[in-house]
Design an enzyme around this catalytic site. Sequence first.
Site, mmCIF file in Angstrom:
data_model
loop_
_atom_site.group_PDB
_atom_site.id
_atom_site.type_symbol
_atom_site.label_atom_id
_atom_site.label_comp_id
_atom_site.label_asym_id
_atom_site.label_seq_id
_atom_site.Cartn_x
_atom_site.Cartn_y
_atom_site.Cartn_z
ATOM 1 N N HIS A 29 65.772 65.297 35.076
ATOM 2 C CA HIS A 29 65.313 65.425 33.701
ATOM 3 C C HIS A 29 64.149 66.424 33.630
ATOM 4 O O HIS A 29 63.540 66.758 34.643
ATOM 5 C CB HIS A 29 64.801 64.081 33.167
ATOM 6 C CG HIS A 29 65.855 63.030 33.061
ATOM 7 N ND1 HIS A 29 66.365 62.606 31.860
ATOM 8 C CD2 HIS A 29 66.495 62.305 34.010
ATOM 9 C CE1 HIS A 29 67.270 61.668 32.064
ATOM 10 N NE2 HIS A 29 67.365 61.460 33.367
ATOM 11 N N GLU A 120 61.977 63.727 37.336
ATOM 12 C CA GLU A 120 61.460 64.544 36.236
ATOM 13 C C GLU A 120 60.865 65.789 36.884
ATOM 14 O O GLU A 120 59.857 65.712 37.590
ATOM 15 C CB GLU A 120 60.385 63.788 35.461
ATOM 16 C CG GLU A 120 60.864 62.478 34.845
ATOM 17 C CD GLU A 120 61.608 62.673 33.538
ATOM 18 O OE1 GLU A 120 61.650 63.822 33.047
ATOM 19 O OE2 GLU A 120 62.144 61.682 33.007
#
Length: 239
Positions: A29, A120
Site C-alpha cells: 500500500h 506501507e
Amino acid sequence: MTGTIQAETQAVMDWIKTQPNFVLSANLHGGSLVASYPFDDHQYSDITSGLYAAAPDDATFKSLAKSYANAHPTMHLGKQCGGTEYFPGGITNGAYWYTFAGGMQDYNYLNSNTFEITLEISCCRYPNSSDLASYWNDNRNALLTYIEQTHMGVKGVVKTSDGAPIANAQVRVSGIDYTMKTSDLGEYWRLLISGTYSISFSVEGYATASTSVTVISGSPVVLDVTFDTSTKQGTITQG
C-alpha cells in the site's frame, strides 16, 4: 464478512486456498511507511485504534515485519512521513494502528497456511510514475529479505509407510493456538522464530507423533513424519 463478495475478491480468496497454499505473502500500500502485522481486527468494535490484537504467532509476525523494515533504507527509523505517527522500529500491530475488518493478512492466516503482513511503502498514497524507480530501489532488498523468511522454522512431508502423502494432517506447536494442515502432497511449513518447541503431528486413525525441536535463525529444520499403516504409530525423522 457480510454482504456481497465482489468477483475479484472471491477470485483472490479461491487463489489463496489453492493447493499447495502459499508459505508467505504481503500486500503493498501507499500512504505511510511501516510494516503492519496481524491482527487488523478485534472483537471490540468501539475501539478503533490503540488496542493490540495479537495473533497466536505474534512473535513470528513481529520478526517478519522487522525483517522487512530493517532491510529498508528508512522504514526502520519509524517516523518518515511527518505528522504525529511514529512506529518504533518501523513496524506496528494492525489493530493497534487502526482497526480494519476483512483484510488479507487476517484472512490468509485464519483460512490458509499463509502468513501475511501489510507493507506501507510510500508516504504519498498516489505517487507519480516518475517516482516508481526510486520506490523500487528502496524496497528491492527488503522484498528479497522478506522472501527469504520462507526458510525459517520447521518444514517437511507427512506420509504413510506405503509412501502415500497424507493431506490435512494437523501440525501443532505447544503454546501456540494455531493449527496448520498439510497440503494435498503431504507438505507442511511451520514458520517459527529461533527457540525450542514441542511439535506434534496428528492424523485421524493414528497415534499422535510428537517431538522437541530447536529452531535457529537462517536455516529451517526438516522433520519428515511417517505413519505406519499397520501399527498406527508415527515416526519422526530429522533431515
